[in-house]
Design an enzyme around this catalytic site. Structure first.
Site, PDB file in Angstrom:
ATOM      1  N   ASP A 202      50.346  19.854 -16.518  1.00  0.00           N
ATOM      2  CA  ASP A 202      50.792  20.718 -15.411  1.00  0.00           C
ATOM      3  C   ASP A 202      49.597  21.050 -14.508  1.00  0.00           C
ATOM      4  OD1 ASP A 202      49.705  22.277 -17.546  1.00  0.00           O
ATOM      5  OD2 ASP A 202      50.541  24.086 -16.677  1.00  0.00           O
ATOM      6  N   HIS A 516      52.638  12.957 -21.097  1.00  0.00           N
ATOM      7  CA  HIS A 516      53.239  13.989 -20.235  1.00  0.00           C
ATOM      8  C   HIS A 516      52.116  14.529 -19.353  1.00  0.00           C
ATOM      9  CE1 HIS A 516      56.197  17.154 -19.217  1.00  0.00           C
ATOM     10  NE2 HIS A 516      55.139  17.947 -19.135  1.00  0.00           N
ATOM     11  N   ASP A 563      55.835   8.527 -27.690  1.00  0.00           N
ATOM     12  CA  ASP A 563      55.102   8.141 -26.471  1.00  0.00           C
ATOM     13  C   ASP A 563      56.076   8.030 -25.307  1.00  0.00           C
ATOM     14  OD1 ASP A 563      53.355   7.337 -24.571  1.00  0.00           O
ATOM     15  OD2 ASP A 563      53.075   5.313 -25.353  1.00  0.00           O
ATOM     16  N   GLU A 572      51.686  15.384 -24.391  1.00  0.00           N
ATOM     17  CA  GLU A 572      50.988  15.921 -23.229  1.00  0.00           C
ATOM     18  C   GLU A 572      49.485  15.715 -23.443  1.00  0.00           C
ATOM     19  OE1 GLU A 572      52.311  19.799 -22.017  1.00  0.00           O
ATOM     20  OE2 GLU A 572      51.052  19.809 -20.223  1.00  0.00           O
TER      21      GLU A 572
HETATM   22  O1  G3I Z   1      51.320  31.099 -34.364  1.00  0.00           O
HETATM   23  C1  G3I Z   1      52.240  30.264 -35.053  1.00  0.00           C
HETATM   24  C2  G3I Z   1      51.837  30.116 -36.496  1.00  0.00           C
HETATM   25  O2  G3I Z   1      51.903  31.367 -37.114  1.00  0.00           O
HETATM   26  C3  G3I Z   1      52.777  29.101 -37.175  1.00  0.00           C
HETATM   27  O3  G3I Z   1      52.332  28.864 -38.477  1.00  0.00           O
HETATM   28  C4  G3I Z   1      52.778  27.787 -36.408  1.00  0.00           C
HETATM   29  C5  G3I Z   1      53.773  26.794 -36.978  1.00  0.00           C
HETATM   30  O4  G3I Z   1      54.074  25.769 -36.071  1.00  0.00           O
HETATM   31  O5  G3I Z   1      53.133  28.032 -35.066  1.00  0.00           O
HETATM   32  C6  G3I Z   1      52.224  28.885 -34.409  1.00  0.00           C
HETATM   33  O6  G3I Z   1      52.573  29.032 -33.063  1.00  0.00           O
HETATM   34  C7  G3I Z   1      52.391  27.906 -32.249  1.00  0.00           C
HETATM   35  C8  G3I Z   1      51.372  28.253 -31.156  1.00  0.00           C
HETATM   36  O7  G3I Z   1      51.269  27.182 -30.265  1.00  0.00           O
HETATM   37  C9  G3I Z   1      49.998  28.539 -31.694  1.00  0.00           C
HETATM   38  O8  G3I Z   1      49.409  27.386 -32.217  1.00  0.00           O
HETATM   39  C10 G3I Z   1      53.728  27.546 -31.638  1.00  0.00           C
HETATM   40  O9  G3I Z   1      54.604  27.092 -32.635  1.00  0.00           O
HETATM   41  C11 G3I Z   1      53.548  26.494 -30.594  1.00  0.00           C
HETATM   42  O10 G3I Z   1      54.772  26.314 -29.897  1.00  0.00           O
HETATM   43  C12 G3I Z   1      52.472  26.871 -29.609  1.00  0.00           C
HETATM   44  O11 G3I Z   1      52.224  25.755 -28.797  1.00  0.00           O
HETATM   45  C13 G3I Z   1      51.480  25.980 -27.625  1.00  0.00           C
HETATM   46  C14 G3I Z   1      52.302  25.528 -26.426  1.00  0.00           C
HETATM   47  O12 G3I Z   1      51.531  25.606 -25.245  1.00  0.00           O
HETATM   48  C15 G3I Z   1      53.574  26.364 -26.232  1.00  0.00           C
HETATM   49  O13 G3I Z   1      53.256  27.679 -25.971  1.00  0.00           O
HETATM   50  C16 G3I Z   1      50.224  25.121 -27.723  1.00  0.00           C
HETATM   51  O14 G3I Z   1      49.361  25.644 -28.742  1.00  0.00           O
HETATM   52  C17 G3I Z   1      49.490  25.086 -26.398  1.00  0.00           C
HETATM   53  O15 G3I Z   1      48.466  24.124 -26.483  1.00  0.00           O
HETATM   54  C18 G3I Z   1      50.444  24.719 -25.259  1.00  0.00           C
HETATM   55  O16 G3I Z   1      49.747  24.839 -24.050  1.00  0.00           O
HETATM   56  C19 G3I Z   1      50.372  24.310 -22.895  1.00  0.00           C
HETATM   57  C20 G3I Z   1      50.355  25.423 -21.857  1.00  0.00           C
HETATM   58  O17 G3I Z   1      51.186  26.470 -22.283  1.00  0.00           O
HETATM   59  C21 G3I Z   1      50.780  24.917 -20.478  1.00  0.00           C
HETATM   60  N1  G3I Z   1      50.016  23.753 -20.101  1.00  0.00           N
HETATM   61  C22 G3I Z   1      50.111  22.673 -21.048  1.00  0.00           C
HETATM   62  C23 G3I Z   1      49.594  23.103 -22.401  1.00  0.00           C
HETATM   63  C24 G3I Z   1      49.602  21.950 -23.396  1.00  0.00           C
HETATM   64  O18 G3I Z   1      50.875  21.606 -23.850  1.00  0.00           O
HETATM   65  O1  9MR Z   2      55.347  20.338 -18.091  1.00  0.00           O
HETATM   66  C1  9MR Z   2      55.319  21.477 -18.918  1.00  0.00           C
HETATM   67  C2  9MR Z   2      54.176  21.386 -19.892  1.00  0.00           C
HETATM   68  O2  9MR Z   2      52.950  21.353 -19.206  1.00  0.00           O
HETATM   69  C3  9MR Z   2      54.229  22.514 -20.895  1.00  0.00           C
HETATM   70  O3  9MR Z   2      53.299  22.320 -21.928  1.00  0.00           O
HETATM   71  C4  9MR Z   2      55.607  22.636 -21.501  1.00  0.00           C
HETATM   72  C5  9MR Z   2      55.734  23.825 -22.428  1.00  0.00           C
HETATM   73  O4  9MR Z   2      55.465  25.004 -21.785  1.00  0.00           O
HETATM   74  O5  9MR Z   2      56.595  22.739 -20.500  1.00  0.00           O
HETATM   75  C6  9MR Z   2      56.621  21.630 -19.634  1.00  0.00           C
HETATM   76  O6  9MR Z   2      57.618  21.819 -18.694  1.00  0.00           O
HETATM   77  C7  9MR Z   2      58.933  21.638 -19.155  1.00  0.00           C
HETATM   78  C8  9MR Z   2      59.654  22.981 -19.258  1.00  0.00           C
HETATM   79  O7  9MR Z   2      59.048  23.792 -20.241  1.00  0.00           O
HETATM   80  C9  9MR Z   2      61.101  22.766 -19.563  1.00  0.00           C
HETATM   81  N1  9MR Z   2      61.709  21.894 -18.597  1.00  0.00           N
HETATM   82  C10 9MR Z   2      61.092  20.577 -18.543  1.00  0.00           C
HETATM   83  C11 9MR Z   2      59.634  20.689 -18.193  1.00  0.00           C
HETATM   84  C12 9MR Z   2      58.979  19.307 -18.248  1.00  0.00           C
HETATM   85  O8  9MR Z   2      59.005  18.677 -17.045  1.00  0.00           O
END
Ligand code: G3I
Ligand code: 9MR
Length: 593
Positions: A202, A516, A563, A572
């Site tokens: 993003d 992604h 993939d 991503e």
């Molecule tokens: O904290 C819990 C933990 O207690 C549990 O044991 C574990 C089991 O899966 O989950 C943990 O939470 C996770 C959290 O990350 C911390 O690691 C969530 O399930 C998981 O959904 C969450 O994922 C994060 C994701 O955003 C959704 O919020 C990723 O770490 C993080 O790298 C990712 O970051 C995104 C940005 O929001 C937007 N830009 C892209 C980026 C990469 O995908």
């Molecule tokens: O593109 C978004 C990505 O960078 C984030 O990690 C992810 C989780 O927050 O969300 C992606 O965006 C998606 C959105 O959450 C749901 N609709 C589809 C989007 C992907 O194009």
């Protein structure tokens, strides 16, 4: 035209194929020598090995499915002639992938060349090299992926090759969101907050994730200056008297500095659109941008990174007059804001739908910032909160778990500590982490530290952040297994993993074609931008609903990888995932021959 099958069984959209032919030359021009567009083989890899290769002196392992054979050979990739023979280790089952495998150890093969592993009855492994400098192009491409993901810049063909693009996201008129309003900056005030890197697939910019990412690049330089002093990246700033890795880090530091409210020292949590963009090029993503809520985590991550930057940039004061002192002052004022606002957690406003990077516990952020500020100032105020060991647990840092970053800083040989500051406890803690990781690595059928529960969103970065801990420990106490386990982590990222893929775009023969990543999807260039680490297997499959066009091949933790561009939970890319790749490739080049 024959359409090559993708490793996950998914067909590529036709426009990619049309552009394949001209791509190799362009890629070479733009990516510092990364591999050309890969032709992915149809069958999943049977023998799994690091598809880039090894330094001659490194430990060299491959994983072979258990079967009738007890022996393996290494053959010359061009002639097929065997150059090494060995017996396979005992069979064992990796519960993360439910595979029964045996390890092939060919560490004593040191002669430079290009090779494959051969086991009777199985297809040969992917080719790999043994040679000095084997990770140089990888490290260059990984660092240059930050350049290619810069916000607020026109990328010229001289710098970006085929990935040249016009100015996008200048961010010179960013609106203060109501959640971030203050007396001097009411909601709707326009501020200027240019530069920085896009976070991931993003186009938003997040302080918390910038924290660990920028730290990791600065630490890479701090620990391996000789390697980076010679690593030319062909940046717009190249030749200005700074090593290029620091020029790249500065692009983001300059952005971070603008995220601090000069009136009170508080730091905005993120700079973002209201909602995620479609799969478009950056210059087509023109929705209004906002700075959102000041938080304690943002202030502390900012304080820590600015303190580190101040120390790393101090020798360059003649090239960057006053910058080091400015960054230390900015760090201290962010710290004071955090002390006065110790529990302001991020709460996503109803009209903002982008990434949260929300963190419920900020004790580790306090410890990290206090540690870096103590190193930088020696002041007593930071001593009390630096390195409370409870706040640096676990075996690897992550965006929400930053305590170990302070441990690394304090433990490092060569770091100048103020009087009365003892590195002993940090060193002890770092070695204990490394010992734990080595024990897991040694017991693992795949010889990786990853167990079933480690396959979270961004699992590829979990193992590389562990490698960073192992390397940091090795610099304190050079036990060969610390380095061997770190090598195995890079081997994992480059092919010795469940799907048998290199998780780095453009490197290896089986490598992600559809990360992604908005620019890689929208640019009509066949290959994705090279040098980026994809998140990797994640049985959480949080993207299943958003991914109706494809399904995961497996629910098993180590195999839950897709993939496809729709798979943001496994495919991503992100700056905090690629950063430890930069560190580990540099470390293995610097510490092995
Ligand atoms: O904290 C819990 C933990 O207690 C549990 O044991 C574990 C089991 O899966 O989950 C943990 O939470 C996770 C959290 O990350 C911390 O690691 C969530 O399930 C998981 O959904 C969450 O994922 C994060 C994701 O955003 C959704 O919020 C990723 O770490 C993080 O790298 C990712 O970051 C995104 C940005 O929001 C937007 N830009 C892209 C980026 C990469 O995908
Ligand atoms: O593109 C978004 C990505 O960078 C984030 O990690 C992810 C989780 O927050 O969300 C992606 O965006 C998606 C959105 O959450 C749901 N609709 C589809 C989007 C992907 O194009």
């Amino acid at each position: 035209m024959h359409q090559p099958a993708h490793p996950s069984g998914i067909r590529r959209p036709p426009h990619r194929l049309r552009t394949l032919a001209g791509c190799a030359a362009l890629l070479l021009a733009g990516s510092g020598g990364a591999a050309a567009a890969p032709a992915a083989p149809a069958a999943p890899a049977a023998i799994k090995v690091n598809q880039v290769g090894f330094l001659p002196s490194a430990q060299k392992l491959a994983v072979v499915p258990n079967g009738a054979q007890a022996r393996f050979s290494v053959v010359d990739a061009a002639t097929g002639k065997p150059v090494f023979d060995g017996s396979l280790g005992a069979a064992a089952t990796w519960d993360a992938s439910n595979e029964r495998v045996r390890v092939a150890d060919f560490s004593t093969l040191r002669a430079p060349g290009s090779y494959r592993i051969r086991v009777a009855g199985l297809p040969d492994s992917a080719p790999f090299s043994i040679k000095p400098g084997v990770y140089r192009a990888l490290d260059v491409a990984a660092l240059r992926s930050f350049t290619l993901n810069r916000s607020g810049i026109a990328l010229t063909p001289a710098v970006a090759g085929p990935y040249a693009r016009p100015l996008a996201h200048p961010d010179t008129e960013v609106l203060v969101h109501p959640s971030a309003a203050s007396a001097r900056r009411p909601a709707g005030t326009a501020i200027s907050s240019p530069k920085g890197w896009y976070d991931a697939g993003d186009y938003n910019k997040y302080i918390v994730n910038s924290g660990i990412t920028t730290y990791t690049l600065l630490a890479a330089y701090e620990h391996f200056p000789a390697w980076f002093d010679k690593l030319a990246l062909d940046l717009p700033e190249s030749g200005n008297g700074l090593p290029d890795i620091l020029n790249e880090a500065l692009w983001n530091l300059e952005w971070m500095a603008t995220m601090q409210d000069p009136d009170d020292g508080g730091v905005y949590h993120k700079l973002t659109n209201k909602a995620f963009d479609g799969m478009v090029m950056p210059e087509q993503a023109t929705a209004p941008r906002y700075v959102v809520q000041k938080t304690t985590a943002a202030a502390l991550d900012f304080a820590a990174v600015m303190a580190v930057a101040s120390r790393v940039l101090a020798p360059y004061d003649s090239q960057q007059p006053g910058r080091s002192a400015r960054y230390l002052a900015a760090a201290e004022s962010a710290w004071r804001w955090a002390e006065a606002n110790p529990k302001v957690l991020y709460r996503q406003p109803a009209d903002i739908l982008t990434g949260e990077y929300g963190d419920k516990s900020v004790g580790d952020e306090f410890a990290w910032a206090a540690t870096e500020l103590l190193i930088g100032t020696g002041k007593d105020v930071y001593r009390a909160r630096a390195l409370a060991s409870k706040t640096a647990d676990g075996t690897e840092p992550g965006w929400a778990d930053v305590g170990l970053l302070g441990v690394v800083s304090l433990a490092q040989p060569g770091v100048r500590l103020p009087q009365g500051v003892d590195a002993g406890p940090a060193r002890k803690q770092l070695l204990a982490v490394a010992d734990k990781l080595v024990a897991r690595w040694r017991a693992s059928p795949y010889r990786v530290s990853m167990g079933r529960t480690d396959f979270v969103w961004g699992s590829s970065s979990v193992i590389l952040n562990r490698a960073m801990m192992l390397v940091a420990a090795y610099r304190v106490d050079p036990r060969p297994d610390y380095l061997n386990a770190a090598q195995s982590a890079l081997d994992y990222a480059l092919g010795r993993n469940g799907p048998g893929m290199s998780f780095v775009t453009g490197f290896g023969t089986r490598t992600p074609l559809h990360p992604h990543h908005r620019p890689s999807e929208a640019d009509r260039i066949a290959a994705p931008m090279p040098g980026m680490l994809v998140g990797g297997p994640n049985p959480g499959q949080q993207d299943r609903k958003g991914c109706p066009e494809a399904s995961y091949p497996s629910a098993l933790p180590a195999l839950s990888y897709l993939d496809h561009a729709c798979s943001y939970a496994s495919n991503e890319i992100a700056i905090n995932w690629t950063a430890p790749l930069v560190y580990v490739a540099a470390a293995l080049e610097s510490l092995q021959r």
